[in-house]
Scaffold this motif. Structure first.
Motif, PDB file in Angstrom:
ATOM      1  N   PRO A 125      18.280   1.732  -2.623  1.00  0.00           N
ATOM      2  CA  PRO A 125      17.814   3.104  -2.397  1.00  0.00           C
ATOM      3  C   PRO A 125      16.286   3.184  -2.360  1.00  0.00           C
ATOM      4  O   PRO A 125      15.593   2.440  -3.054  1.00  0.00           O
ATOM      5  N   LEU A 126      15.785   4.075  -1.535  1.00  0.00           N
ATOM      6  CA  LEU A 126      14.362   4.371  -1.442  1.00  0.00           C
ATOM      7  C   LEU A 126      14.180   5.821  -1.859  1.00  0.00           C
ATOM      8  O   LEU A 126      14.932   6.693  -1.434  1.00  0.00           O
ATOM      9  N   VAL A 127      13.185   6.097  -2.697  1.00  0.00           N
ATOM     10  CA  VAL A 127      12.929   7.458  -3.154  1.00  0.00           C
ATOM     11  C   VAL A 127      11.473   7.796  -2.851  1.00  0.00           C
ATOM     12  O   VAL A 127      10.570   7.048  -3.216  1.00  0.00           O
ATOM     13  N   PHE A 128      11.274   8.932  -2.164  1.00  0.00           N
ATOM     14  CA  PHE A 128       9.938   9.382  -1.796  1.00  0.00           C
ATOM     15  C   PHE A 128       9.783  10.856  -2.140  1.00  0.00           C
ATOM     16  O   PHE A 128      10.742  11.612  -2.127  1.00  0.00           O
ATOM     17  N   ARG A 129       8.557  11.254  -2.400  1.00  0.00           N
ATOM     18  CA  ARG A 129       8.222  12.668  -2.571  1.00  0.00           C
ATOM     19  C   ARG A 129       7.832  13.197  -1.194  1.00  0.00           C
ATOM     20  O   ARG A 129       7.064  12.558  -0.483  1.00  0.00           O
ATOM     21  N   SER A 141       0.836  -1.181   0.000  1.00  0.00           N
ATOM     22  CA  SER A 141       0.000   0.000   0.000  1.00  0.00           C
ATOM     23  C   SER A 141       0.879   1.242   0.000  1.00  0.00           C
ATOM     24  O   SER A 141       1.882   1.313   0.678  1.00  0.00           O
ATOM     25  N   SER A 142       0.467   2.243  -0.763  1.00  0.00           N
ATOM     26  CA  SER A 142       1.227   3.484  -0.787  1.00  0.00           C
ATOM     27  C   SER A 142       1.094   4.240   0.529  1.00  0.00           C
ATOM     28  O   SER A 142       1.846   5.155   0.799  1.00  0.00           O
ATOM     29  N   VAL A 143       0.148   3.828   1.362  1.00  0.00           N
ATOM     30  CA  VAL A 143      -0.033   4.480   2.647  1.00  0.00           C
ATOM     31  C   VAL A 143       1.049   4.046   3.632  1.00  0.00           C
ATOM     32  O   VAL A 143       1.399   4.755   4.549  1.00  0.00           O
ATOM     33  N   ASP A 144       1.664   2.892   3.419  1.00  0.00           N
ATOM     34  CA  ASP A 144       2.598   2.316   4.378  1.00  0.00           C
ATOM     35  C   ASP A 144       4.055   2.572   4.002  1.00  0.00           C
ATOM     36  O   ASP A 144       4.912   1.740   4.252  1.00  0.00           O
ATOM     37  N   GLY A 186      14.077  10.069  14.033  1.00  0.00           N
ATOM     38  CA  GLY A 186      14.800  10.623  15.177  1.00  0.00           C
ATOM     39  C   GLY A 186      16.202  11.068  14.818  1.00  0.00           C
ATOM     40  O   GLY A 186      16.690  12.097  15.306  1.00  0.00           O
ATOM     41  N   ALA A 187      16.878  10.301  13.970  1.00  0.00           N
ATOM     42  CA  ALA A 187      18.245  10.653  13.573  1.00  0.00           C
ATOM     43  C   ALA A 187      18.265  11.941  12.759  1.00  0.00           C
ATOM     44  O   ALA A 187      19.143  12.786  12.943  1.00  0.00           O
ATOM     45  N   LEU A 188      17.292  12.123  11.871  1.00  0.00           N
ATOM     46  CA  LEU A 188      17.236  13.358  11.101  1.00  0.00           C
ATOM     47  C   LEU A 188      16.875  14.540  11.994  1.00  0.00           C
ATOM     48  O   LEU A 188      17.459  15.623  11.857  1.00  0.00           O
ATOM     49  N   GLU A 189      15.927  14.335  12.906  1.00  0.00           N
ATOM     50  CA  GLU A 189      15.544  15.421  13.817  1.00  0.00           C
ATOM     51  C   GLU A 189      16.711  15.830  14.709  1.00  0.00           C
ATOM     52  O   GLU A 189      16.860  17.007  15.033  1.00  0.00           O
ATOM     53  N   ALA A 190      17.553  14.867  15.100  1.00  0.00           N
ATOM     54  CA  ALA A 190      18.716  15.189  15.927  1.00  0.00           C
ATOM     55  C   ALA A 190      19.694  16.093  15.174  1.00  0.00           C
ATOM     56  O   ALA A 190      20.455  16.830  15.794  1.00  0.00           O
ATOM     57  N   GLN A 191      19.648  16.050  13.860  1.00  0.00           N
ATOM     58  CA  GLN A 191      20.525  16.895  13.049  1.00  0.00           C
ATOM     59  C   GLN A 191      19.803  18.133  12.516  1.00  0.00           C
ATOM     60  O   GLN A 191      20.336  18.852  11.679  1.00  0.00           O
ATOM     61  N   GLY A 192      18.574  18.356  12.988  1.00  0.00           N
ATOM     62  CA  GLY A 192      17.846  19.562  12.616  1.00  0.00           C
ATOM     63  C   GLY A 192      17.060  19.476  11.324  1.00  0.00           C
ATOM     64  O   GLY A 192      16.634  20.496  10.798  1.00  0.00           O
ATOM     65  N   VAL A 193      16.856  18.275  10.809  1.00  0.00           N
ATOM     66  CA  VAL A 193      16.120  18.113   9.561  1.00  0.00           C
ATOM     67  C   VAL A 193      14.831  17.352   9.855  1.00  0.00           C
ATOM     68  O   VAL A 193      14.859  16.298  10.483  1.00  0.00           O
ATOM     69  N   THR A 194      13.705  17.904   9.418  1.00  0.00           N
ATOM     70  CA  THR A 194      12.424  17.219   9.549  1.00  0.00           C
ATOM     71  C   THR A 194      11.788  17.103   8.175  1.00  0.00           C
ATOM     72  O   THR A 194      12.067  17.893   7.273  1.00  0.00           O
ATOM     73  N   TYR A 195      10.932  16.118   8.019  1.00  0.00           N
ATOM     74  CA  TYR A 195      10.227  15.915   6.757  1.00  0.00           C
ATOM     75  C   TYR A 195       8.777  15.619   7.072  1.00  0.00           C
ATOM     76  O   TYR A 195       8.422  15.235   8.188  1.00  0.00           O
ATOM     77  N   GLN A 196       7.929  15.787   6.067  1.00  0.00           N
ATOM     78  CA  GLN A 196       6.518  15.462   6.248  1.00  0.00           C
ATOM     79  C   GLN A 196       5.900  15.103   4.906  1.00  0.00           C
ATOM     80  O   GLN A 196       6.343  15.557   3.863  1.00  0.00           O
ATOM     81  N   GLY A 197       4.871  14.253   4.972  1.00  0.00           N
ATOM     82  CA  GLY A 197       4.107  13.912   3.782  1.00  0.00           C
ATOM     83  C   GLY A 197       4.816  13.010   2.795  1.00  0.00           C
ATOM     84  O   GLY A 197       4.931  13.368   1.639  1.00  0.00           O
ATOM     85  N   LEU A 198       5.286  11.845   3.225  1.00  0.00           N
ATOM     86  CA  LEU A 198       5.939  10.918   2.295  1.00  0.00           C
ATOM     87  C   LEU A 198       4.928  10.291   1.344  1.00  0.00           C
ATOM     88  O   LEU A 198       3.847   9.900   1.752  1.00  0.00           O
ATOM     89  N   SER A 199       5.314  10.201   0.081  1.00  0.00           N
ATOM     90  CA  SER A 199       4.524   9.456  -0.892  1.00  0.00           C
ATOM     91  C   SER A 199       5.489   8.819  -1.896  1.00  0.00           C
ATOM     92  O   SER A 199       6.551   9.363  -2.167  1.00  0.00           O
TER      93      SER A 199
END
Length: 171
Positions: free
Chosen positions: A98-102, A46-49, A60-73
């Motif tokens: 590799p994984l690629v997301f919008r 499912s594209s939802v998962d 958590g690792a990205l947030e520890a470095q000051g980078v956040t993301y939202q809305g993966l598709s």
């Protein structure tokens, strides 16, 4: 009796046997399409998962470095191949799938406040041994790198290199 009170029997006026045939064909086609739709698409992810595809401790690792993301598709294979072809070679030690997301991402400015949200393709390349994760945020139209983050997967709070930002040339 008047004609209004007489109940007619048989086919309505103007009815032809071809009308019955067309009705049966439409009925069968409708159920054939319905059956096809209901039976196909099973056992597909499912594209939802999409979040479950990320390495453990990723957010958590990205947030520890000051980078956040939202809305993966997810993206289609063509977009994925284009994004991967524009990235620099990562060396022989990193051969993970590799994984690629919008998505859109923000980088914390000095003082800890988040910067503006930037639409991007997020390319996640985990090390096959599970020790490091390389993340590239690239522009979705030019495929130029916008932000690079690397971290050690075994200890998500530690960074093997600091996040670096490179601006894509406008134009």
């Amino acid at each position: 009796m008047s004609p209004d009170y007489v109940h007619r029997t048989g086919a309505p006026p103007g009815f032809k046997p071809v009308h019955l045939l067309v009705g049966v064909v439409v009925f069968v086609a409708w159920f054939a399409v319905l059956g096809f739709v209901l039976t196909h698409g099973r056992d597909h992810t499912s594209s939802v998962d999409v979040y479950s595809e990320l390495p453990s401790g990723f957010t958590g690792a990205l947030e520890a470095q000051g980078v956040t993301y939202q809305g993966l598709s997810p993206v289609d294979n063509g977009t994925q191949q284009q994004a991967l072809s524009h990235l620099p070679a990562l060396g022989n030690d990193n051969g993970g799938q590799p994984l690629v997301f919008r998505t859109s991402f923000t980088v914390a400015k000095k003082g800890g406040r988040p910067g503006p949200a930037t639409p991007a393709l997020m390319v996640v390349i985990p090390d096959p041994q599970g020790s490091d994760v390389h993340v590239e945020f690239v522009d979705p139209t030019t495929f130029k790198p916008l932000e690079t983050v690397e971290y050690g997967a075994s200890s998500p709070g530690t960074s093997s290199s600091s996040p670096t930002t490179s601006s894509a040339p406008s134009g």
